[in-house]
Structure formats: structure tokens, C-alpha cells
Design a protein around this motif. Sequence first.
Motif, PDB file in Angstrom:
ATOM      1  N   ASN A 138       0.799  -1.222   0.000  1.00 21.53           N
ATOM      2  CA  ASN A 138       0.000   0.000   0.000  1.00 21.53           C
ATOM      3  C   ASN A 138       0.832   1.273   0.000  1.00 21.53           C
ATOM      4  O   ASN A 138       0.388   2.305  -0.517  1.00 21.53           O
ATOM      5  CB  ASN A 138      -0.991  -0.037   1.163  1.00 21.53           C
ATOM      6  CG  ASN A 138      -2.145  -0.977   0.841  1.00 21.53           C
ATOM      7  OD1 ASN A 138      -2.176  -1.571  -0.248  1.00 21.53           O
ATOM      8  ND2 ASN A 138      -3.077  -1.126   1.752  1.00 21.53           N
TER       9      ASN A 138
ATOM     10  N   ARG B  17       1.542   2.026  -3.536  1.00 20.20           N
ATOM     11  CA  ARG B  17       0.474   2.755  -4.224  1.00 20.20           C
ATOM     12  C   ARG B  17       0.466   4.226  -3.839  1.00 20.20           C
ATOM     13  O   ARG B  17       0.391   5.107  -4.687  1.00 20.20           O
ATOM     14  CB  ARG B  17      -0.899   2.126  -3.907  1.00 20.20           C
ATOM     15  CG  ARG B  17      -1.096   0.795  -4.596  1.00 20.20           C
ATOM     16  CD  ARG B  17      -2.482   0.242  -4.382  1.00 20.20           C
ATOM     17  NE  ARG B  17      -3.512   0.917  -5.141  1.00 20.20           N
ATOM     18  CZ  ARG B  17      -3.708   0.758  -6.447  1.00 20.20           C
ATOM     19  NH1 ARG B  17      -2.890   0.003  -7.147  1.00 20.20           N
ATOM     20  NH2 ARG B  17      -4.687   1.397  -7.056  1.00 20.20           N
TER      21      ARG B  17
ATOM     22  N   TYR C 111      -2.708   7.210 -12.003  1.00 21.90           N
ATOM     23  CA  TYR C 111      -3.394   8.357 -12.581  1.00 21.90           C
ATOM     24  C   TYR C 111      -3.599   9.464 -11.554  1.00 21.90           C
ATOM     25  O   TYR C 111      -3.906   9.183 -10.401  1.00 21.90           O
ATOM     26  CB  TYR C 111      -4.730   7.906 -13.174  1.00 21.90           C
ATOM     27  CG  TYR C 111      -4.519   6.892 -14.277  1.00 21.90           C
ATOM     28  CD1 TYR C 111      -4.545   5.522 -14.011  1.00 21.90           C
ATOM     29  CD2 TYR C 111      -4.175   7.296 -15.565  1.00 21.90           C
ATOM     30  CE1 TYR C 111      -4.272   4.584 -15.003  1.00 21.90           C
ATOM     31  CE2 TYR C 111      -3.907   6.366 -16.558  1.00 21.90           C
ATOM     32  CZ  TYR C 111      -3.947   5.016 -16.276  1.00 21.90           C
ATOM     33  OH  TYR C 111      -3.670   4.106 -17.263  1.00 21.90           O
TER      34      TYR C 111
ATOM     35  N   TYR D  81     -14.878   7.467  -2.722  1.00 18.26           N
ATOM     36  CA  TYR D  81     -13.428   7.683  -2.853  1.00 18.26           C
ATOM     37  C   TYR D  81     -12.837   7.056  -4.101  1.00 18.26           C
ATOM     38  O   TYR D  81     -11.712   7.352  -4.491  1.00 18.26           O
ATOM     39  CB  TYR D  81     -12.684   7.242  -1.590  1.00 18.26           C
ATOM     40  CG  TYR D  81     -12.450   5.756  -1.412  1.00 18.26           C
ATOM     41  CD1 TYR D  81     -13.265   5.000  -0.578  1.00 18.26           C
ATOM     42  CD2 TYR D  81     -11.404   5.104  -2.043  1.00 18.26           C
ATOM     43  CE1 TYR D  81     -13.037   3.646  -0.390  1.00 18.26           C
ATOM     44  CE2 TYR D  81     -11.187   3.749  -1.887  1.00 18.26           C
ATOM     45  CZ  TYR D  81     -12.015   3.023  -1.050  1.00 18.26           C
ATOM     46  OH  TYR D  81     -11.795   1.676  -0.881  1.00 18.26           O
TER      47      TYR D  81
HETATM   48  N1  SAJ Z   1      -5.998   6.651  -6.794  1.00 18.02           N
HETATM   49  C1  SAJ Z   1      -5.484   7.629  -7.626  1.00 18.02           C
HETATM   50  N2  SAJ Z   1      -4.728   7.258  -8.698  1.00 18.02           N
HETATM   51  C2  SAJ Z   1      -4.466   5.937  -8.958  1.00 18.02           C
HETATM   52  C3  SAJ Z   1      -4.995   4.955  -8.091  1.00 18.02           C
HETATM   53  C4  SAJ Z   1      -5.759   5.333  -7.025  1.00 18.02           C
HETATM   54  O1  SAJ Z   1      -5.713   8.827  -7.404  1.00 18.02           O
HETATM   55  O2  SAJ Z   1      -3.793   5.661  -9.949  1.00 18.02           O
HETATM   56  C5  SAJ Z   1      -6.780   7.046  -5.622  1.00 18.02           C
HETATM   57  C6  SAJ Z   1      -8.182   6.484  -5.656  1.00 18.02           C
HETATM   58  O3  SAJ Z   1      -9.055   7.350  -6.334  1.00 18.02           O
HETATM   59  C7  SAJ Z   1      -8.528   6.399  -4.170  1.00 18.02           C
HETATM   60  C8  SAJ Z   1      -7.176   6.114  -3.519  1.00 18.02           C
HETATM   61  O4  SAJ Z   1      -6.181   6.500  -4.475  1.00 18.02           O
HETATM   62  O5  SAJ Z   1      -9.023   7.618  -3.695  1.00 18.02           O
HETATM   63  C9  SAJ Z   1      -6.983   4.642  -3.158  1.00 18.02           C
HETATM   64  O6  SAJ Z   1      -7.342   3.933  -4.302  1.00 18.02           O
HETATM   65  P1  SAJ Z   1      -6.973   2.346  -4.483  1.00 18.02           P
HETATM   66  O7  SAJ Z   1      -7.198   2.010  -5.921  1.00 18.02           O
HETATM   67  O8  SAJ Z   1      -5.661   2.060  -3.900  1.00 18.02           O
HETATM   68  O9  SAJ Z   1      -8.153   1.612  -3.717  1.00 18.02           O
HETATM   69  P2  SAJ Z   1      -8.295   1.164  -2.216  1.00 18.02           P
HETATM   70  O10 SAJ Z   1      -8.060   2.246  -1.247  1.00 18.02           O
HETATM   71  O11 SAJ Z   1      -9.608   0.456  -2.153  1.00 18.02           O
HETATM   72  O12 SAJ Z   1      -7.109   0.136  -2.024  1.00 18.02           O
HETATM   73  C10 SAJ Z   1      -7.378  -1.230  -1.981  1.00 18.02           C
HETATM   74  C11 SAJ Z   1      -6.176  -1.842  -1.321  1.00 18.02           C
HETATM   75  N3  SAJ Z   1      -6.469  -3.206  -0.950  1.00 18.02           N
HETATM   76  C12 SAJ Z   1      -6.025  -3.628   0.238  1.00 18.02           C
HETATM   77  O13 SAJ Z   1      -5.454  -2.920   1.018  1.00 18.02           O
HETATM   78  C13 SAJ Z   1      -6.309  -5.034   0.551  1.00 18.02           C
HETATM   79  C14 SAJ Z   1      -4.997  -1.837  -2.294  1.00 18.02           C
HETATM   80  O14 SAJ Z   1      -3.936  -2.653  -1.760  1.00 18.02           O
HETATM   81  C15 SAJ Z   1      -5.385  -2.379  -3.626  1.00 18.02           C
HETATM   82  O15 SAJ Z   1      -4.254  -2.359  -4.504  1.00 18.02           O
HETATM   83  C16 SAJ Z   1      -6.477  -1.496  -4.190  1.00 18.02           C
HETATM   84  O16 SAJ Z   1      -7.606  -1.687  -3.315  1.00 18.02           O
HETATM   85  C17 SAJ Z   1      -6.859  -1.887  -5.609  1.00 18.02           C
HETATM   86  O17 SAJ Z   1      -5.930  -2.286  -6.360  1.00 18.02           O
HETATM   87  O18 SAJ Z   1      -8.022  -1.704  -5.957  1.00 18.02           O
END
Ligand code: SAJ
Length: 429
Positions: free
Chosen positions: A220, A223, A262, A334
Motif C-alpha cells: 500500500n 500505491r 493516474y 473515494y
Molecule cells: N488513486 C489515484 N490514482 C491511482 C490509483 C488510485 O488517485 O492511480 C486514488 C483512488 O481514487 C482512491 C485512492 O487513491 O481515492 C486509493 O485507491 P486504491 O485504488 O488504492 O483503492 P483502495 O483504497 O480500495 O485500495 C485497496 C487496497 N487493498 C487492500 O489494502 C487489501 C490496495 O492494496 C489495492 O491495490 C487497491 O484496493 C486496488 O488495487 O483496488
Amino acid sequence: MDELLDRIERRTARVGVIGLGYVGLPLAVEFAAAGFRVLGIDASEEKVAAISRGESYVQDVPSGTLAPLVSGGKLEATADLDRLGEADTISICVPTPLSKTKDPDMSFVMAATEAVAGRLRRSQLVVLESTTYPGTTEELVLPILSRSGMEVGRDFFLAFSPERVDPGNEEYGVRNTPKVVGGVTPACTRLAAALYAQAIETVVPVSSTGAAEMVKLLENTFRSVNIGLVNEIAIMCDRLGIEVWEVIDAAATKPFGFMPFYPGPGLGGHCIPIDPLYLSWKLKTLNYKARFIELAGDVNSQMPDYVLSKVISGLNRLGKPVNGSRVLVIGVAYKPDIDDVRESPALDILKLLVKWGASVSYHDPYVPRLRLNGETLESVPLEDGRYDCAVITTNHRCLDYRAIVAAFPLVVDTRNATRGIEGGNVVKI
Ligand code: SAJ
């Protein structure tokens, strides 16, 4: 150990899950579907009652899946902690939020651990799943369980296994998402791996609880830092007069060594904005400054202000001040296609617009109402008209962006939702 291992492999062991939220309930259901008798424990009588009625409150668990497991006696829910002694294995899936001072709030983990410790018996396997800083399992949980005088790895067993639940993900669920497990001793790892292997296709044993704790934080933090990087690239491209979305799409054609992230209005959700701070907090106690985590946090948390600057300059070009303008924020969850607004940057943007004197409404088909500044706002229909500006903060797939571009004098698009739609009235971050 052998006797417990045998019961796990024959699936006659009683599986316990503490915390029946978006992590615990899907896990409990998966174990029950694998044939175990599962005892779900949650402090909320309301959740317990809903499960007993076969009614799911978790988006990824259909009631049609839950109900037969409950009526078939495979899954039972209770708020009675005294029943923990019935479980041969106990997976702890309770929240690990941040406190008001942005420090780890371990109160839920401590309460669950104390509850387990008070009823710990020989041959029980305890697995912590809550995302936490490296060291938690052996520095916090183990001492509490060891007060019993029993020896870990001989009399009882303890491991860490990070949850990898991604709410709304239609491709990956509990069963087909590989599960990392790390035990205090090899016997602990062996038992935890055997348990999860009964319900999950791939189990990944690692050498310690610390390694397992760190795996999730790496995932995480990776990310959060990459989202921070691409948000800063967006700001750089803006200064250079280059369209960042085109640049990312072109970079993403590289078949190796690149992974697209993104830009967006900021960082939302209950994982990504929070998990990395557990790591940086722990390193601070070891006199080390986790610079990437802190820098990414700075960049990501400034994005709502950056979006506001786009609204101000866009309205200014129309000869309108923000003060008194009618602004519709479109998409407050979100991330797309879910109903969760936790830590959503759209909330920050709504607050900033109010602070700047705009008359603000929102539209989100997944979020009928939300609390903002102590008030309850209701989602308004898109075709309510008479707005000066629309701000797209979450790009739900169900929305008609062509119609949105045609209906508003100014559209500030923070997600490239209007990709391919011509319109001189669109401003992208
Ligand atoms: N976001 C961006 N740009 C990106 C990706 C995400 O601005 O390129 C933003 C999203 O809009 C959001 C935040 O970041 O506001 C988090 O987004 P996320 O895609 O990481 O989604 P989450 O928070 O649901 O993260 C979960 C996490 N899962 C677990 O912790 C078990 C993450 O590890 C996963 O990688 C992610 O889901 C996923 O891939 O969907």
C-alpha cells in the motif's frame, strides 16, 4: 500441533473470526463455504442479528450466499466473547484506524487480543489480519497471550496474515487472492498456512510475522507513493502546458518497466491514506524518517487545493468569482463504482468550495446522502440545472459524461472522465 493440524485438514476444526466487517465477513463466509463450522464474533448486536437473519451488509457478500450458510449451521454470529473458547482457530479482523493525532489507534486490536487471552486454551491458533506496523504481533499481541503461562509454538500458535480485500473488485475476492502468512514459530506458520489453504487457492508462507506485516505495508505504500508521484507529474505538466493524461497513456504503452497510475483529486479510502502512516510511525520510533511516505502524503493532501485552483481559474475566465457561484460536485465516493466516502478527497473539495463562498451541491448515485460540516447533504439530480461549474471528482462508470459536458458552462475534470469528449468548457487537472 498435530491434532490441530489434523482437524484443520479434515475441516472439523471450529473456525473463529473476530470482526465481521468488509474483511471479516467475506473471510468467515469463505471458510464456511469450504465446509468449516464458523463462529463469527462482532461487538455490534445489529450486525450479529443481520447475519443470523441471513442478511448481508457487506457489498461483496450477497445475502444469497450468506443465508444458506447460516441456515445450514455452517456460519453462526455472536456478540458473546465467552464463546471464543469454542474456536480452534481465531482470525482477528478488526479496524486499525489513525487517532486524531495521526498515530496508530491499536485500541481495537488490543481489545480483541485481551478477549482472546482471557479465554485462550491449549492448541488454539490465533491469526492477526488487521493491517498494522511491523512488530505488532510479537511486541503487542504475543505478550498479552503469553500471560496465560502457555508457550507460543507449543501450547498455542500465533501468526500474522495481511488482509487483501478490495471492496468492489469483481475479479479478485478472498478465494483467489493469494494469502501471505507468517508465524511466530515454524509450527505457527505451518498451521496458519494449512488453515488458509483450506479456503484460499494460494498461500504464501514467509519467515516471520514481521515480514508478513511488512508485505502489506509495502503493497500500500507502493500505491500511495506512486499516486503521489503522478499527482506531482500532473502539476509539472500543468506548468509545462502538457496534457498529463496523454503522457501517461503513451507511457503505458511500454510493455515492461512501467505501471500507470493516474492523477486525481487526492487520496481516499481506508487503506492507502492510512497504512503507510503506520510504517512511518514505527520507523519514527526507531529514529528513521520515512521520507517517501511523508512526501507522498504532502503531495496527495495538497490535491484538493490544486483542484480548487482549477475551479477558481476556470470561473475567472468566465468572469465569475467562486464566491456566489453554483458548483455541483459529481462523484463523492473515494473511487469509482462504490458507495464508500471514507477519507474521500471529494469531501475536502466540498469543504473548500463552501469556504470560498460557493453554493455547493453534489451528485452521486451511490451516495444518497452524506454528512458535511455537521450537516446532512442529499445527492441532487444531475439535471437540476442553473450551475456555473461541475467538478468531476469520482468517475462512476454509470454517468453520462457527454451529457455533463453539454450541460455545464464549466467542467473541471479530475479523473479524465471526459476523455475523447470535445468541449472547450472542460478543464482537466
Ligand atoms: N488513486 C489515484 N490514482 C491511482 C490509483 C488510485 O488517485 O492511480 C486514488 C483512488 O481514487 C482512491 C485512492 O487513491 O481515492 C486509493 O485507491 P486504491 O485504488 O488504492 O483503492 P483502495 O483504497 O480500495 O485500495 C485497496 C487496497 N487493498 C487492500 O489494502 C487489501 C490496495 O492494496 C489495492 O491495490 C487497491 O484496493 C486496488 O488495487 O483496488
